[in-house]
Design an enzyme around this catalytic site. Structure first.
Site, PDB file in Angstrom:
ATOM      1  N   ASP A  37      -2.651  -8.041   6.018  1.00  0.00           N
ATOM      2  CA  ASP A  37      -4.058  -7.686   5.772  1.00  0.00           C
ATOM      3  C   ASP A  37      -4.413  -8.043   4.326  1.00  0.00           C
ATOM      4  O   ASP A  37      -3.898  -9.015   3.806  1.00  0.00           O
ATOM      5  CB  ASP A  37      -4.310  -6.210   6.132  1.00  0.00           C
ATOM      6  CG  ASP A  37      -3.605  -5.251   5.198  1.00  0.00           C
ATOM      7  OD1 ASP A  37      -2.599  -5.647   4.567  1.00  0.00           O
ATOM      8  OD2 ASP A  37      -4.057  -4.090   5.085  1.00  0.00           O
ATOM      9  N   GLU A  88       4.417  -7.246   6.845  1.00  0.00           N
ATOM     10  CA  GLU A  88       3.867  -6.122   7.614  1.00  0.00           C
ATOM     11  C   GLU A  88       4.315  -6.076   9.070  1.00  0.00           C
ATOM     12  O   GLU A  88       4.346  -4.992   9.665  1.00  0.00           O
ATOM     13  CB  GLU A  88       2.330  -6.146   7.553  1.00  0.00           C
ATOM     14  CG  GLU A  88       1.740  -5.847   6.180  1.00  0.00           C
ATOM     15  CD  GLU A  88       1.520  -7.066   5.313  1.00  0.00           C
ATOM     16  OE1 GLU A  88       2.067  -8.150   5.644  1.00  0.00           O
ATOM     17  OE2 GLU A  88       0.813  -6.960   4.308  1.00  0.00           O
ATOM     18  N   GLY A 138       0.825  -1.200   0.000  1.00  0.00           N
ATOM     19  CA  GLY A 138       0.000   0.000   0.000  1.00  0.00           C
ATOM     20  C   GLY A 138       0.859   1.250   0.000  1.00  0.00           C
ATOM     21  O   GLY A 138       2.080   1.186   0.182  1.00  0.00           O
ATOM     22  N   GLY A 162      -0.169  -5.174   0.068  1.00  0.00           N
ATOM     23  CA  GLY A 162      -1.273  -4.784  -0.814  1.00  0.00           C
ATOM     24  C   GLY A 162      -1.149  -5.345  -2.218  1.00  0.00           C
ATOM     25  O   GLY A 162      -2.165  -5.551  -2.895  1.00  0.00           O
TER      26      GLY A 162
END
Ligand code: QUE
Length: 353
Positions: A149, A141, A70, A118
Site C-alpha cells: 500500500d 506485506e 506502519g 509504510g
C-alpha cells in the site's frame, strides 16, 4: 515557524535552512504510528509556507532502520474489537503519501537501513530518494496478509518489465542498486556521508549539487541480472500461472525460481492474488491518488479479514513463521474474492480532502 517540539516518537525541528523529521522509535524499527503521521503532516504544512525552510529532510533514529512500516502491532491489538482503528490511520497515512509526492520543496528521504511498507511510503514519493550501502528496501506485506500500500502499487507498476509483480508478490528485498533500478530511489551515497550532507543542506546549499558531490556507485545489483527470468516467470494473466511457471523453472534446479516460488507459496494466498490484481490494475490508473484509493479499499477491509491477524501473529507476535491462511492455497482464491476485496466502498471511498 521555529523549532517545534513534538512527541518523542518523531523529532521535528528546523535546522538552519531545512525542516528536519527524525522517526524516533528505534526499538520498533521506527514503525510509524497514527500520531507520527499527524505530526509529520502538520510539519509539512507549516514548512510549506515558511520561507526560511527551503527543503525537508527525513531520517530514522538508531542503527538499524529508516522505517520498518506502519504500527502494525497497534492495529493487531485493537482491530478485532474495532476495525475503525485502522481506517482513519490508513486514510491519513495515504493522504500524507500524496502530500509528499506533490510537496513544492525538495523532500530528501534518507533510506539508510531497513525501509519497508509504510517507510517506503514516507520516502519513495519524495523528490530526492537517497539510499546507502545499508539500505534494505522491500514491500513485504503479502507475508502478513496485507498488500503493498502507501502508493506501493503505483511504484511497483512503474518498475521495469514485470519487476513490480515479482517484488510485490514475493516481498523480495532490494539493495541500493536494486532500489534505484526499480524506481524506489535516485541517489546512492555512503552511509558515513549522511551527517555532513545534513549539515550542508542546513547551511542552505543547493540540494542537487550537494548530492552530486557525494554520490557514489552502489554495490552490485541482483534485479538487472534477474530480468530475463522475471520477465518470463511473471508474464502471465493470473498469479497462479506465475507460480506454475516458477514451478517449471524450479524443476530445472533454478535456485531463484525455487526460492521465489517457495516465498510466494508461504505468503497469504489472498494477498498474493490481490497484489497481482492491484499492481496490474495500477498500470491502467492515471496517478498515485487513483492507486491509493484502490489500495484503501483493501485496507478498509483488512481488519475484518482473517489473514492480517494470522500473518502478524506468525511473523511479528509468536514469530513461528507458520501462518495458517484462509483460504490456504492460491488455487482456492477466486476472482470473486478478489473483486469483493476491491469493491467500491461508497461513502467510505478514499479521497484526498
Ligand atoms: C511485513 C510488513 C511489516 C513487517 C514485517 C512484514 C510492517 C511492519 C513491521 C514491523 C517491524 C518491526 C516492528 C514493528 C513493525 O514488520 O509493515 O512495529 O517493531 O511495520 O513481513 O508489512
Amino acid at each position: 515557524m521555529n523549532n517545534v517540539e513534538s512527541g518523542d516518537d518523531v523529532i521535528i525541528r528546523v535546522e538552519g535552512a531545512i525542516g528536519r523529521i527524525t522517526l524516533n522509535r528505534p526499538k520498533a524499527l521506527n514503525a510509524i504510528s497514527y500520531a507520527m503521521v499527524k505530526q509529520i503532516d502538520a510539519a509539512l504544512d507549516a514548512w510549506c509556507d515558511d520561507p526560511a525552510v527551503t527543503a525537508v529532510v527525513i531520517d530514522g533514529a538508531g542503527e538499524k532502520a529508516f522505517c520498518a512500516g506502519g504500527d502494525i502491532m497497534h492495529l493487531y491489538e485493537n482491530g478485532r474489537a474495532d476495525p475503525e482503528v485502522g481506517r482513519p490511520f490508513w486514510a491519513d497515512e495515504y493522504r500524507l503519501n500524496s502530500k509528499i509526492a506533490h510537496y513544492p520543496k525538495p523532500y530528501i528521504a534518507l533510506m539508510d537501513g531497513i525501509t519497508m511498507g509504510g517507510g517506503v511510503g514516507l520516502s519513495v514519493h519524495g523528490s530526492h530518494r537517497i539510499v546507502t550501502e545499508r539500505s534494505m528496501i522491500a514491500m513485504p506485506e503479502v507475508g502478513i496478509g496485507f498488500l503493498p500500500d502507501v502508493g506501493g502499487t503505483h511504484i511497483l507498476a512503474k518498475a521495469p518489465g514485470h519487476t513490480g509483480l515479482y517484488l510485490g508478490m514475493s516481498g523480495a528485498r532490494m539493495n541500493a542498486a536494486d532500489a534505484i533500478f526499480a524506481g524506489f530511489a535516485d541517489t546512492h551515497i555512503p552511509s558515513k556521508s549522511i551527517k555532513s550532507l545534513i549539515e550542508a543542506l542546513a547551511s542552505g546549499v543547493d540540494v542537487d549539487a550537494a548530492l552530486k558531490s557525494i554520490s557514489t556507485l552502489p554495490d552490485a545489483w541482483k534485479l538487472v541480472d534477474l530480468q530475463p527470468k522475471i520477465s518470463t516467470a511473471f508474464d502471465h494473466s493470473t498469479a497462479l500461472q506465475c507460480v506454475a511457471h516458477l514451478d517449471t523453472m524450479a524443476e530445472t534446479g533454478d535456485e531463484w525460481a525455487i526460492r521465489t516460488r517457495d516465498t510466494i507459496r508461504k505468503a497469504s494466498p489472498t494477498s498474493v492474488a490481490a497484489t497481482f490484481y492491484a499492481v496490474r490494475n495500477a498500470a491502467t490508473l492515471p496517478n498515485l491518488e487513483a492507486c491509493l484509493a484502490v489500495e484503501y479499499r483493501f485496507a478498509f477491509r483488512t481488519l475484518i479479514m482473517h489473514d492480517f491477524y494470522e500473518g502478524v501473529r506468525a511473523v511479528l507476535v509468536d514469530k513461528d513463521n507458520n501462518p495458517k491462511w484462509q483460504p490456504s492455497r492460491l488455487e482456492d482464491v477466486t476472482d470473486e474474492m478478489i473483486l469483493a476485496a476491491f469493491a467500491d466502498i461508497g461513502e467510505r471511498e478514499w479521497r484526498l480532502a
